[in-house]
Design a protein around this motif. Structure first.
Motif, mmCIF file in Angstrom:
data_model
loop_
_atom_site.group_PDB
_atom_site.id
_atom_site.type_symbol
_atom_site.label_atom_id
_atom_site.label_comp_id
_atom_site.label_asym_id
_atom_site.label_seq_id
_atom_site.Cartn_x
_atom_site.Cartn_y
_atom_site.Cartn_z
ATOM 1 N N LEU A 184 0.821 -1.210 0.000
ATOM 2 C CA LEU A 184 0.000 0.000 0.000
ATOM 3 C C LEU A 184 0.854 1.257 0.000
ATOM 4 N N VAL A 185 1.966 1.227 0.709
ATOM 5 C CA VAL A 185 2.868 2.386 0.680
ATOM 6 C C VAL A 185 3.414 2.590 -0.725
ATOM 7 N N ALA A 186 3.793 1.503 -1.388
ATOM 8 C CA ALA A 186 4.290 1.624 -2.762
ATOM 9 C C ALA A 186 3.213 2.150 -3.690
ATOM 10 N N LEU A 187 1.979 1.695 -3.500
ATOM 11 C CA LEU A 187 0.866 2.173 -4.329
ATOM 12 C C LEU A 187 0.655 3.672 -4.150
ATOM 13 N N HIS A 188 0.661 4.142 -2.902
ATOM 14 C CA HIS A 188 0.449 5.566 -2.642
ATOM 15 C C HIS A 188 1.600 6.408 -3.184
ATOM 16 N N MET A 189 2.833 5.914 -3.038
ATOM 17 C CA MET A 189 3.975 6.683 -3.557
ATOM 18 C C MET A 189 3.885 6.823 -5.071
ATOM 19 N N ASP A 190 3.527 5.742 -5.770
ATOM 20 C CA ASP A 190 3.363 5.830 -7.219
ATOM 21 C C ASP A 190 2.243 6.787 -7.588
ATOM 22 N N GLY A 191 1.159 6.745 -6.826
ATOM 23 C CA GLY A 191 0.047 7.637 -7.116
ATOM 24 C C GLY A 191 0.384 9.090 -6.892
ATOM 25 N N ILE A 192 1.138 9.396 -5.834
ATOM 26 C CA ILE A 192 1.525 10.792 -5.576
ATOM 27 C C ILE A 192 2.455 11.295 -6.661
ATOM 28 N N LYS A 211 3.539 16.718 0.925
ATOM 29 C CA LYS A 211 4.062 18.081 1.051
ATOM 30 C C LYS A 211 5.333 18.266 0.247
ATOM 31 N N ALA A 212 6.155 17.217 0.168
ATOM 32 C CA ALA A 212 7.403 17.326 -0.582
ATOM 33 C C ALA A 212 7.156 17.397 -2.085
ATOM 34 N N GLU A 213 6.171 16.679 -2.571
ATOM 35 C CA GLU A 213 5.913 16.637 -4.011
ATOM 36 C C GLU A 213 5.019 17.776 -4.476
ATOM 37 N N CYS A 214 4.128 18.228 -3.619
ATOM 38 C CA CYS A 214 3.117 19.200 -4.036
ATOM 39 C C CYS A 214 3.692 20.611 -4.024
ATOM 40 N N PRO A 215 3.521 21.361 -5.106
ATOM 41 C CA PRO A 215 3.933 22.771 -5.086
ATOM 42 C C PRO A 215 3.105 23.553 -4.072
ATOM 43 N N SER A 216 3.677 24.603 -3.545
ATOM 44 C CA SER A 216 2.995 25.389 -2.510
ATOM 45 C C SER A 216 1.711 26.010 -3.035
ATOM 46 N N ALA A 217 1.658 26.327 -4.324
ATOM 47 C CA ALA A 217 0.466 26.957 -4.881
ATOM 48 C C ALA A 217 -0.706 25.991 -4.956
ATOM 49 N N ALA A 218 -0.426 24.690 -4.996
ATOM 50 C CA ALA A 218 -1.499 23.712 -5.173
ATOM 51 C C ALA A 218 -1.916 23.055 -3.870
ATOM 52 N N ILE A 219 -1.336 23.496 -2.740
ATOM 53 C CA ILE A 219 -1.623 22.825 -1.483
ATOM 54 C C ILE A 219 -3.063 23.004 -1.058
ATOM 55 N N SER A 220 -3.718 24.074 -1.537
ATOM 56 C CA SER A 220 -5.108 24.325 -1.160
ATOM 57 C C SER A 220 -6.108 23.869 -2.206
ATOM 58 N N PHE A 234 2.608 10.270 -9.723
ATOM 59 C CA PHE A 234 1.834 10.453 -10.950
ATOM 60 C C PHE A 234 0.995 11.731 -10.881
ATOM 61 N N ALA A 235 0.460 12.036 -9.718
ATOM 62 C CA ALA A 235 -0.393 13.220 -9.593
ATOM 63 C C ALA A 235 0.385 14.512 -9.782
ATOM 64 N N PHE A 236 1.669 14.521 -9.411
ATOM 65 C CA PHE A 236 2.452 15.761 -9.478
ATOM 66 C C PHE A 236 3.581 15.677 -10.495
ATOM 67 N N ARG A 237 3.406 14.827 -11.503
ATOM 68 C CA ARG A 237 4.459 14.765 -12.526
ATOM 69 C C ARG A 237 4.489 16.080 -13.300
ATOM 70 N N ASP A 238 5.624 16.370 -13.875
ATOM 71 C CA ASP A 238 5.774 17.619 -14.622
ATOM 72 C C ASP A 238 4.923 17.591 -15.880
ATOM 73 N N PRO A 239 4.244 18.674 -16.172
ATOM 74 C CA PRO A 239 3.401 18.707 -17.385
ATOM 75 C C PRO A 239 4.256 18.693 -18.641
#
Length: 1218
Positions: free
Chosen positions: A971-979, A1022-1031, A981-986
């Protein structure tokens, strides 16, 4: 007893009684009891019938004569006047009158029935010394049996009414557990109920001639039990009702004895009185008259006690909210009806049985049916049951489809009794309710229906046909054939035979009569011949194998030595009878594909060794081989060729000495078929063959392909011609399925047999290289076939590819180092083609929509079955390491959408992939969701599409089970892959963070994380998410899912039983038991390896070659939508004992405000005990789960289930994945 004084004449006047338990009032009625201040014990006086009647007619106003012993009263007064007496203090009461105590009786009852007579005798001795002390011991025993630790003192017995005593005991009933002896699980008290019933029985039997009539013991005891049976405390009500019913049963038995004595004495008196005055003995007459008067007085006293118990206990409790109480009431009523029919077997008592046939709880209905069975078994009762039968026959017929199978079984047996014993019996349309049940999946119900059908069919045999046993069996077979052909479930002959086997085994084993019918020129129609062949083959299978049809097997059946001996005798009789006759039957029906395909299965159940036992039998073997070869050359139907293949495989087995003769016969057949095919091959390759040539080549190739399942075809060198033929057809675009499908099969069988020979005989390196080239060549041809516009060719190529890739995989040759060069791994293009086949032809409904026309149901089922085989073949490639685990994403994507048709296969694949590599399996689950999300972004997506993916995520999350520590790393590996993927560079041209909405899908897996892993995921976010998208809403949703422990568990987790961790705020009593599901690791030791490329045994082939065809389903299935009669079970004010719509007095739920008002009126000093009373009175929430004999809907669902070949069984999954 005079009719005017009968205790049952006024049963219709029971509408005005008060039933406080039915209304569940919290107030306990208290009425003053007349006190009899008698200085000492007095002998009983008779007649006191009216006094006894008054003593027992009311549950709350029942005087118990209680003479006071001055010494005992003085001893009690020294302890004060407290209501509560400790057990030690109670034992002190009897110190001056040593004898048995209540605890001694309770211990004896708990031990069982063995010492009951001794215990009762000791108590009787104590009672004879002092009846007040003896009664007190018995009362305290009853209180102890209820699970109450309170004690009734002598002072309470002297000065308090029954209602006051019960109220005091209720306040003292402050037990920690809701269980009481009658319902406590465990071995300690498992014999308590039987012991309590035995105690009541022995007590009445021991008092039958004396103490029953002392106007003190039983009136006092029954009055107390009547009051307790009206208590709101379930333990009091249940235990007292049981004792009252058993005492009533004992009284009924005594009353029957007294009535018999009275009749005998009256007859003697009449005989003596009829004599002349000279011969008449006046002393004898006077003595008989006194005896008659005494017996009449006894009968009246017994009637008064029985009448009071019936009115005070049974009439109230037969509709109690507790199922067990209703069951024991009906059980004892059935005994009364049978023991004393003169007083009980009338419409006034039978109506209670008829009304409770509508009870919502199956144990009550079952007890009613069993009570009626005991009545209909007695021929002298039939006349008394006529009105009951006419009024409740419709209800009993509808109960044959009861949702509880045990009830339905007993109802069918009851209807058989009614049909046999009553003059009218059952009409034909009424019997039609029972006939279809012979095809039911429930074994007991089918056997009961089979007995009913057998009895009915035997009754149709005319008297002139019953000249001898053989003609009787022949007539029965003719009627059975007629029934089978007229039944709409005629495809299920095995189920009919299995249902009749226990009762009609001799008729169904009459092989001589069956074959005589089949071989005679005139007599049976074509349809009847087909029906007889089907029934005969089913009977042969049943006799030779003793196996139940699909759906009726009850676990592994271990035959006893006697059964094995009978089975072996049946096999020898079958073999001896059919060896000379089977060639004749095949000759007669050789032109009929359906009939001959059935007859060809008969030798599979023979004792084939008998062919060598005599020379004349070998001649019949030659005739059989000749017939089989002739049938192969005549037919091209798949069912016939498949039956010939199975028979050829059996006859060519090396364990038989005659196998060489079978090999020779089938080799000669293959020579002729191969020569025929080669004759037209050149014309086919050149394209100059006409339709006749193409048909001849196709039929020859079909027969060769069928025989390849039993015969090694490699010596006929058919691989190269078949592959060349396939290539030429693919190049020319002439996709003739009649030619290409058997060509694919022949080439694939060549490669399969070559692999078997390579393992067995270790060929040279040149042979291995040639075989490897052939495998690659064939795989390329099959890959091309996957994209053709011919469904039969396309599907056959896919199935054969799955089989061959498994057969030539690494795991199949791991133990054979010399065969490592034969390993063939699929190319990237082949992997893509196979994945595209899944998406285009398995996970699609296009073909299903084309089959929605009427009459295509069977074809739709066959199509679904083939799709399931194909999907299982692809899943095996992933599980056994032929395809990478990432290839499973194409399967996981459709878990939610196609759950109805393929959910069990996909779930099994996920569980096995987790055992092979848990982390990689979890990453594959995440990858499948990522692919769906990316596809949604490339198209015009809506919120609905995202919700569908979230729903899939919920289902996939539930597949991780309840052991959160075991699935922590995946489950930890699944969540890490999902995070990530969610914040990959456009990428170029994309908007900023296009995949951030994927966090909504990922949040569905958060409830499976442990607390420490939640903190880790929050830090990674928090490490992957840009500060502008935290909200942003998706990010906040994911954060909230990590912060919430279990407050917002998904509803699906509760539905599928996934949650094993509960909130600490949940009360212990309310927590539901959770049983961890057995891991599928126990299904096979091969899954122990964590490597994806495990050392796995080669599974069974996926293709339908050499597989028994699925059993055809009935085109029409019965719909047993029987509307149940709603029942309120009210006693109506009517002259007729039976109401057209059986009703009952409505039961009102307990009102909380009533309880509150009652509790506030009690004394402050008893507050703690009164609060405890709240836990003893039935809680409304708990009562919702119990029976309510009010208005309710039908309790019947589809009462029987037809045998099905659907894919839900575990055995079918084993076949798919084995």
């Amino acid at each position: 007893m005079a009719a005017g004084e009968s205790v049952w004449d006024s049963l219709d006047e029971l509408e005005d009684f008060s039933d406080s338990d039915s209304d569940y009032e919290a107030t306990i009625k208290t009425t003053k009891r007349r006190k009899h201040a008698v200085p000492g014990p007095q002998p009983p006086k008779r007649p006191r019938r009216k006094a006894a009647l008054r003593a027992t007619s009311s549950p709350h106003n029942s005087p118990i004569p209680a003479p006071v012993d001055p010494s005992l009263q003085q001893q009690q007064n020294s302890h004060g006047s407290s209501r509560q007496v400790s057990p030690r203090r109670a034992r002190g009461v009897n110190e001056r009158n040593p004898g048995i105590s209540a605890e001694d009786i309770y211990d004896a009852v708990c031990l069982g029935k063995s010492a009951m007579v001794t215990v009762v005798d000791e108590w009787l001795d104590s009672y004879k010394r002092s009846r007040e002390v003896g009664l007190l011991v018995l009362i305290n025993f009853i209180v102890r049996s209820c699970g109450c630790k309170g004690v009734v003192s002598r002072e309470m017995l002297d000065r308090m009414q029954n209602a006051e005593i019960i109220s005091s005991l209720t306040k003292e009933f402050n037990e920690d557990s809701v269980n009481y002896p009658l319902c406590t699980p465990g071995p300690q008290l498992k014999h308590f109920k039987a012991g309590l019933c035995e105690f009541a029985k022995v007590l009445v039997r021991s008092c039958g001639n004396s103490l029953i009539y002392d106007e003190y013991l039983f009136p006092s005891l029954l009055a107390l039990l009547t009051g307790l049976s009206d208590s709101q405390v379930r333990a009091f009500r249940h235990t007292s009702t049981l004792l009252a019913m058993k005492l009533m049963t004992g009284l009924v038995e005594v009353a029957v004895i007294v009535s018999g004595q009275l009749q005998t004495t009256q007859r003697q008196h009449n005989m003596e009185n009829s004599k002349s005055s000279d011969d008449r003995a006046s002393d004898r007459l006077e003595e008989l008259g006194a005896t008659i008067s005494e017996l009449q007085e006894k009968r009246e006293e017994l009637s008064s006690m029985m009448n009071a118990t019936f009115r005070g206990v049974f009439v109230h409790r037969y509709r109690d909210r507790l199922t067990d109480i209703r069951v024991l009431c009906i059980e004892d009523l059935g005994m009364w009806l049978k023991i004393d029919p003169e007083d009980f077997l009338n419409d006034g008592c039978l109506k209670y049985v008829g009304w409770t046939l509508h009870d919502k709880q199956s144990p009550v209905r079952l007890q009613c049916v069993r009570a009626l069975q005991g009545l209909y078994q007695e021929k002298e009762f039939i006349g008394r049951l006529e009105l009951f039968t006419s009024r409740f026959k419709e209800r009993m017929l509808s109960m044959a489809l009861d949702k509880d199978s045990d009830v339905a079984v007993d109802v069918v047996n009851l209807l058989l009794l009614i049909h046999q014993r009553t003059e009218e019996g059952l009409k034909e349309e009424e019997c039609g309710h029972i006939y279809p049940l012979v095809y039911a999946s429930h074994r007991g119900l089918a056997f009961a229906a089979g007995a009913f059908l057998y009895n009915k069919l035997k009754g149709l045999i005319s008297s002139e046909n019953q000249e001898n046993e053989r003609s009787d069996k022949a007539a029965f077979l003719q009627i059975l054939i007629s029934f089978y052909t007229q039944s709409e479930f005629h495809e299920h002959g095995a189920y009919l035979v299995d249902s009749l086997w226990a009762v009609a085994g001799s008729e169904l084993r009459d092989w001589e009569t069956m074959t005589t019918f089949l071989l005679q020129e005139a007599g049976l129609t074509d349809q009847e011949e087909g029906a007889l062949i089907e029934l005969m083959m089913c009977a042969i299978r049943q006799a030779a194998q003793s196996t139940s049809p699909v759906g009726r097997a009850q676990g592994k059946k271990h035959l006893s030595m006697k059964d094995k001996k009978i089975q072996e005798q049946d096999r020898r009789r079958i073999t001896t009878h059919f060896i000379p006759l089977l060639p004749q039957l095949l000759t007669k029906f050789s032109a009929d594909a359906w009939k001959v395909s059935r007859l060809l299965k008969a030798p599979l159940y023979f004792n084939l060794d008998m062919y060598n036992s005599a020379q004349w039998l070998e001649r019949h073997l030659d005739l059989l081989l000749s017939q089989v070869c002739g049938i192969v050359t005549k037919h091209t139907e798949a069912t016939v060729l498949e039956a010939c293949t199975f028979l050829a495989c059996a006859l060519c087995s090396d364990k038989y000495t005659f196998s060489s003769r079978a090999h020779l016969a089938f080799s000669q057949l293959m020579d002729g078929l191969t020569e025929c095919f080669n004759m037209y091959l050149s014309d086919l390759l050149q394209g100059s063959a006409d339709d006749n040539d193409m048909y001849s080549a196709a039929t020859a190739l079909k027969r060769i392909a069928a025989l390849c399942g039993a015969k090694d075809p490699t010596c006929w060198k058919l691989f190269d011609p078949c592959v060349e033929l396939l290539k030429s057809r693919l190049e020319s675009g002439e996709l003739d399925k009649e030619l290409m499908v058997p060509a694919l099969k022949c080439a694939a069988f060549h490669l399969m047999w070559a692999k078997v020979n390579a393992v067995n005989f270790k060929p040279a390196e040149a042979e291995l290289k040639r075989l490897r080239r052939e495998v690659r060549s064939f795989c390329r041809v099959c890959q091309t076939c996957l994209s053709v516009n011919q469904a039969a060719v396309r599907e056959q190529a896919f199935e054969l590819l799955c089989d061959l890739l498994m057969l030539y995989s690494k795991s199949s040759v791991r133990s054979e180092l010399a065969l490592q060069s034969l390993v063939h791994l699929p190319s990237d293009s082949l992997r893509s083609e196979m994945a595209a086949f899944l998406l285009d032809y398995i996970f699609t409904d296009s073909e299903d929509h084309e089959l929605n026309v009427e009459g295509e149901e069977e074809r739709k089922i066959a199509l679904l079955q083939r799709k399931r085989n194909q999907l299982a073949g692809y899943c095996k490639l992933v599980i056994y390491g032929v395809l990478d685990l990432s290839a499973a994403t194409d399967v996981f994507k459709h878990y939610s959408k196609c759950f109805k048709d393929f959910g069990d296969i996909i779930k099994e694949m996920m569980s096995r992939s987790k055992l092979i590599n848990p982390v990689l399996s979890a990453k594959t689950v995440c990858l499948s969701l990522q692919q769906l999300f990316s596809e949604m972004l490339t198209e015009e997506h809506s919120r609905r599409d995202l919700d569908e993916i979230r729903d899939l995520g919920k289902r996939l999350a539930m597949s991780f089970g309840i052991d959160l520590h075991r699935v922590r790393k995946p489950l930890v590996a699944l969540h890490m892959d999902g995070i990530r993927f969610a914040f990959r560079d456009p990428q170029e041209g994309e908007e900023q963070l296009p995949n951030v909405t994927f966090l909504e899908i990922l949040s569905e897996f958060s409830f499976k994380l442990l607390q420490q892993d939640r903190a880790q995921m929050a830090a990674s976010l928090k490490a992957e998410c840009p500060s502008a998208a935290i909200s942003w809403p998706p990010v906040r949703m994911y954060q909230q899912s990590l912060e919430t422990r279990f407050a917002s568990r998904p509803r699906e987790q509760q539905e599928e039983g996934g949650g094993a961790v509960f909130s600490h705020d949940t009360p212990v009593a309310k927590r539901k038991k959770t049983t961890a599901q057995v891991s599928s690791a126990t299904r096979g030791s091969w899954l122990d390896s964590s490597s994806l490329h495990s050392n796995l045994p080669t599974p069974a082939l996926t293709s339908t070659v050499q597989r028994q065809p699925p059993r055809p389903l009935a085109s029409r299935k019965p719909t047993a939508a029987v509307s149940d009669i709603s029942s309120g079970l009210n006693e109506l004010d009517s002259e007729d004992e039976f109401s057209a719509g059986p009703q009952m007095r409505k039961v009102k739920p307990l009102k909380r405000r009533q309880l509150h008002s009652t509790m506030t009126s009690l004394d402050q000093q008893d507050l703690s005990s009164n609060l405890t009373l709240l836990s003893l009175i039935e809680d409304e929430e708990a009562e919702r789960e119990e029976a309510e004999i009010e208005n309710y809907d039908s309790d019947l669902e589809t009462g029987y289930t037809l045998p099905s070949t659907r894919h839900s069984s575990a055995s079918h999954l084993d076949d798919l994945f084995d």
